[in-house]
Design a protein around this motif. Sequence first.
Motif, PDB file in Angstrom:
ATOM      1  N   GLU A 224      -7.456  59.752  19.976  1.00  0.00           N
ATOM      2  CA  GLU A 224      -7.024  61.122  20.238  1.00  0.00           C
ATOM      3  C   GLU A 224      -8.121  61.925  20.930  1.00  0.00           C
ATOM      4  O   GLU A 224      -7.840  62.743  21.820  1.00  0.00           O
ATOM      5  N   GLU A 225      -9.372  61.673  20.521  1.00  0.00           N
ATOM      6  CA  GLU A 225     -10.485  62.376  21.176  1.00  0.00           C
ATOM      7  C   GLU A 225     -10.558  62.024  22.658  1.00  0.00           C
ATOM      8  O   GLU A 225     -10.772  62.891  23.521  1.00  0.00           O
ATOM      9  N   SER A 226     -10.359  60.752  22.977  1.00  0.00           N
ATOM     10  CA  SER A 226     -10.414  60.344  24.381  1.00  0.00           C
ATOM     11  C   SER A 226      -9.252  60.913  25.181  1.00  0.00           C
ATOM     12  O   SER A 226      -9.398  61.261  26.363  1.00  0.00           O
ATOM     13  N   LEU A 228      -7.376  63.752  24.406  1.00  0.00           N
ATOM     14  CA  LEU A 228      -7.294  65.206  24.411  1.00  0.00           C
ATOM     15  C   LEU A 228      -8.474  65.880  25.095  1.00  0.00           C
ATOM     16  O   LEU A 228      -8.416  67.084  25.402  1.00  0.00           O
ATOM     17  N   ASP A 229      -9.552  65.148  25.316  1.00  0.00           N
ATOM     18  CA  ASP A 229     -10.745  65.742  25.939  1.00  0.00           C
ATOM     19  C   ASP A 229     -10.553  65.770  27.464  1.00  0.00           C
ATOM     20  O   ASP A 229     -10.542  64.714  28.125  1.00  0.00           O
ATOM     21  N   ASP A 231     -12.595  66.832  29.652  1.00  0.00           N
ATOM     22  CA  ASP A 231     -13.868  66.591  30.336  1.00  0.00           C
ATOM     23  C   ASP A 231     -14.440  65.211  30.026  1.00  0.00           C
ATOM     24  O   ASP A 231     -15.647  64.992  30.166  1.00  0.00           O
ATOM     25  N   ALA A 232     -13.590  64.296  29.562  1.00  0.00           N
ATOM     26  CA  ALA A 232     -14.077  62.955  29.207  1.00  0.00           C
ATOM     27  C   ALA A 232     -14.558  62.232  30.447  1.00  0.00           C
ATOM     28  O   ALA A 232     -13.946  62.306  31.527  1.00  0.00           O
ATOM     29  N   SER A 236     -18.322  58.441  28.119  1.00  0.00           N
ATOM     30  CA  SER A 236     -17.741  58.749  26.808  1.00  0.00           C
ATOM     31  C   SER A 236     -16.657  57.754  26.445  1.00  0.00           C
ATOM     32  O   SER A 236     -16.517  57.341  25.286  1.00  0.00           O
ATOM     33  N   ASN A 240     -16.674  55.317  23.179  1.00  0.00           N
ATOM     34  CA  ASN A 240     -15.573  55.244  22.211  1.00  0.00           C
ATOM     35  C   ASN A 240     -15.017  53.828  22.106  1.00  0.00           C
ATOM     36  O   ASN A 240     -14.671  53.348  21.024  1.00  0.00           O
TER      37      ASN A 240
END
Length: 438
Positions: A224-226, A228-229, A231-232, A236, A240
Amino acid sequence: MAASLFARLARARDLALRSAPASWLRALVRRLTPRRVRVRFAVLFGLLFIASGAVLLGMTYLLVNRPTHSVVKYEISEGGGEQPTIHIGPGPGTDAPPPESVLDARLREQAARMHEAQMHDLLVQSGIALAIMAGISVVLSWLLARRVLRPMRTVTAGIRRISARNVHERLAVEGPGDEISDLADSVDGLLDRLEAALESHKRFVANAAHELRTPLTVERALLEESLLDPDATAESFRENFERLLRISTHQGALLESLLTLAVSERGMDRTEPVDLAEVVESVLLTQVPETQRHGVRIVDRTEPAPVAGDTALLERLVANLVHNAAYYNVPDGSVDITVRRHDRRAVLTVTNTGPEVPKDRVDQLFEPFQRMSRTAGDGHHGLGLSIVRAIAAAHDAALTACPRPGGGLVVELSFPLLVKGVERYEGWPQTRAATASK
């Protein structure tokens, strides 16, 4: 060729004809035998009473029918002033002399007819009495069987009432220490073991679910972090993905440990002669580099000790013991491994230095997902020693563990020694793994 075939068919037909009456008779007996114990109990006692009554009746008839009777004859004189004269002669059926007169012959014939009638009446009346008592005995046997089998019905009803939801209940049959009480106590003991196994299973499932849910939650958070971000970056994403790969490796090791534990608890389908000392030496060849990274020194003293078991499971047992002894250790610590024969047993002992282990925590360490300290991401799931215990149980080995004075743990496993193979192991100067290490 045809002649031999016909001969085989003839022999098969003769065998079938010879065995057919016996099989038919067994089937008939099984069909006529009552299925309920109460009915069989009543019929058995009724038949025993009838047989004993018939034997008693026959013995009585033979004793009464013995030819020991006598004929009594009165002679009265014509004057009437004298006492009558009594003559006692042998009765019918005996070796009597010829009668002295026609009157004596008639008296003996009359006595014989009376004796025959009495014996007939005795036989008929005894048979009627036997029939009446047989019916009474069957009724009494039915009532007695009901009284005797009442505790058994109570035990059966109690067993049917107990299920997985109320496995804590017990039969608790009160009464004299007879066979029924012994059976009820055995069932209560079985329920105690079953309850303990169910509780252990519930704890195992809960701990396994917890151990599997935690990495899945972390994986979901990383994905989810990858996503929803906004600016990934590629860096990053790479970071992950590396973390996901480590978590996946961790889950794979956990599943492999769970599979090994399940296979060990199931038992072994076959065994083979295995030298326990050779297994230890083989495992140490692969474990030495890891123990050197932990700064732990290994000292091994082994002698040939043949056992019957599974080589792969025994290697996993030794590897888990050595890994735990090296990991839960102190800097510049040591691990002492010995294999010896004692009292027709092959004894494996693993002793390590390390932190103090409370005595009340030793048994808990052999439960699944139990460990002295929890460190996130250390790759340990608390299954190592539980796998050791399961493999030891599969090999009928006795496992004991106690804290080591000054810190650490002493684990000893005693396997049944393969006595038949001792002679061929005696001549070995050293194990194969020790030779390879040179």
